[in-house]
Design a protein around this motif. Structure first.
Motif, PDB file in Angstrom:
ATOM      1  N   GLY A  56       0.787  -1.229   0.000  1.00 39.13           N
ATOM      2  CA  GLY A  56       0.000   0.000   0.000  1.00 39.13           C
ATOM      3  C   GLY A  56       0.813   1.269   0.000  1.00 39.13           C
ATOM      4  N   HIS A  57       2.119   1.178  -0.233  1.00 37.30           N
ATOM      5  CA  HIS A  57       2.961   2.372  -0.279  1.00 37.30           C
ATOM      6  C   HIS A  57       2.885   3.015  -1.669  1.00 37.30           C
ATOM      7  CE1 HIS A  57       5.270   0.018   2.954  1.00 37.30           C
ATOM      8  NE2 HIS A  57       4.596   0.985   3.556  1.00 37.30           N
ATOM      9  N   VAL A  58       2.871   4.348  -1.688  1.00 33.05           N
ATOM     10  CA  VAL A  58       2.747   5.095  -2.940  1.00 33.05           C
ATOM     11  C   VAL A  58       3.969   4.872  -3.828  1.00 33.05           C
ATOM     12  CG1 VAL A  58       2.717   7.414  -3.933  1.00 33.05           C
ATOM     13  CG2 VAL A  58       1.236   6.878  -1.991  1.00 33.05           C
ATOM     14  N   ARG A  59       3.684   4.570  -5.098  1.00 33.26           N
ATOM     15  CA  ARG A  59       4.765   4.355  -6.064  1.00 33.26           C
ATOM     16  C   ARG A  59       4.578   5.138  -7.366  1.00 33.26           C
ATOM     17  NH1 ARG A  59       6.949   3.437  -2.124  1.00 33.26           N
ATOM     18  NH2 ARG A  59       7.727   1.454  -1.317  1.00 33.26           N
ATOM     19  N   MET A  60       3.378   5.735  -7.561  1.00 30.61           N
ATOM     20  CA  MET A  60       3.126   6.568  -8.732  1.00 30.61           C
ATOM     21  C   MET A  60       2.245   7.742  -8.337  1.00 30.61           C
ATOM     22  SD  MET A  60       2.330   3.841 -11.810  1.00 30.61           S
ATOM     23  CE  MET A  60       2.650   5.083 -13.078  1.00 30.61           C
ATOM     24  N   ALA A  61       2.400   8.847  -9.052  1.00 27.78           N
ATOM     25  CA  ALA A  61       1.571  10.031  -8.804  1.00 27.78           C
ATOM     26  C   ALA A  61       1.365  10.777 -10.108  1.00 27.78           C
ATOM     27  CB  ALA A  61       2.230  10.936  -7.766  1.00 27.78           C
ATOM     28  N   GLU A  62       0.280  11.554 -10.168  1.00 26.17           N
ATOM     29  CA  GLU A  62      -0.042  12.317 -11.371  1.00 26.17           C
ATOM     30  C   GLU A  62      -0.870  13.533 -11.002  1.00 26.17           C
ATOM     31  OE1 GLU A  62      -3.835  10.001 -13.182  1.00 26.17           O
ATOM     32  OE2 GLU A  62      -2.038   8.747 -12.878  1.00 26.17           O
ATOM     33  N   LEU A  63      -1.015  14.447 -11.958  1.00 25.18           N
ATOM     34  CA  LEU A  63      -1.813  15.650 -11.736  1.00 25.18           C
ATOM     35  C   LEU A  63      -2.958  15.694 -12.734  1.00 25.18           C
ATOM     36  CD1 LEU A  63       0.647  18.596 -11.010  1.00 25.18           C
ATOM     37  CD2 LEU A  63      -0.887  17.434  -9.427  1.00 25.18           C
TER      38      LEU A  63
END
Length: 242
Positions: free
Chosen positions: A189-196
């Motif tokens: 459940g750890h964050v590995r991708m992000a976007e806007l």
């Protein structure tokens, strides 16, 4: 190089010792040969990126691994320009970490957050040492349905390569509240991708898609950045001069 090619800024301190840097020429060749996506690439050292407008006028910005960068300020400035000016952006590994750092400081008002690699004694670490280093590891990433990441990768589960020892942990709810979407997670459940959302193309990952395979078949994220860059070229060409 051609006058009609999309111009991409490769931001980072180019080094033959960084595998992702040595992979870039092959990726560019493969994009041109396999996908007819021709990119005119320019390396922008982190120290040069401090200059105002250093990446303005480019059709894409890719902040590559290789942290700690010689100039954190320069990398953050390049990311900010891409975000504010609507320039297609990809951040991988260190680029992902610094994309979150720029957004937290500039958009969320968390002006004191820091990266443990460059400021280990800071009181408020946004990017902390991972409980288990991912240097040289492959791991499953679950991708959020309906996200840009999912549309690019074309699946809701992918196995990706890492080469990092730091990741985001704190203030994630604040980043979400200010518009950041976390679109990829590891099995814990750890964050590995992000976007806007709302940006033409703004995507980042802690893993390194440029290390996928042998470089002869560019990862979907790299191809998507190239397509976004070419589209940006068309939009720029359609704008009236003056």
């Amino acid at each position: 190089m051609t006058d009609s090619a999309a111009r991409i800024a490769l931001v980072g301190d180019r080094s033959p010792g960084v595998v992702s840097h040595t992979r870039v020429p092959r990726l560019l060749d493969a994009l041109a040969e396999r996908d007819r996506l021709v990119l005119d690439a320019y390396w922008i050292p982190s120290e040069d990126a401090v200059t105002e407008g250093a990446v303005s006028g480019f059709d894409a910005v890719w902040v590559l691994p290789g942290s700690p960068y010689r100039s954190e300020e320069g990398v953050l400035a390049a990311i900010r320009t891409a975000r504010v000016e609507g320039i297609p952006f990809l951040g991988t590994c260190g680029g992902f970490q610094h994309m979150l750092l720029e957004y937290a400081r500039t958009v969320c008002g968390l002006t004191r957050v820091a990266h443990a690699e460059t400021d280990p004694d800071a009181e408020d670490l946004l990017i902390e040492p991972l409980a288990c280093s991912l240097v040289g590891h492959e791991a499953v990433v679950t991708v959020e349905p309906g996200s840009l990441a999912q549309s690019v990768i074309g699946a809701e589960r992918t196995v990706e390569r890492y080469f990092c020892a730091y990741g985001p942990s704190r203030h994630l709810d604040t980043l979400r509240a200010h518009g950041m979407r976390f679109s990829g997670y590891d099995e814990d459940g750890h964050v590995r991708m992000a976007e806007l959302p709302g940006h033409p193309f703004f995507l980042a990952s802690l893993f390194q898609p440029e290390l996928s395979g042998d470089g002869s078949r560019p990862h979907p994220m790299v191809r998507a950045l190239a397509r976004a860059a070419v589209a940006h070229t068309g939009l720029r060409a359609a704008q009236p001069a003056g």
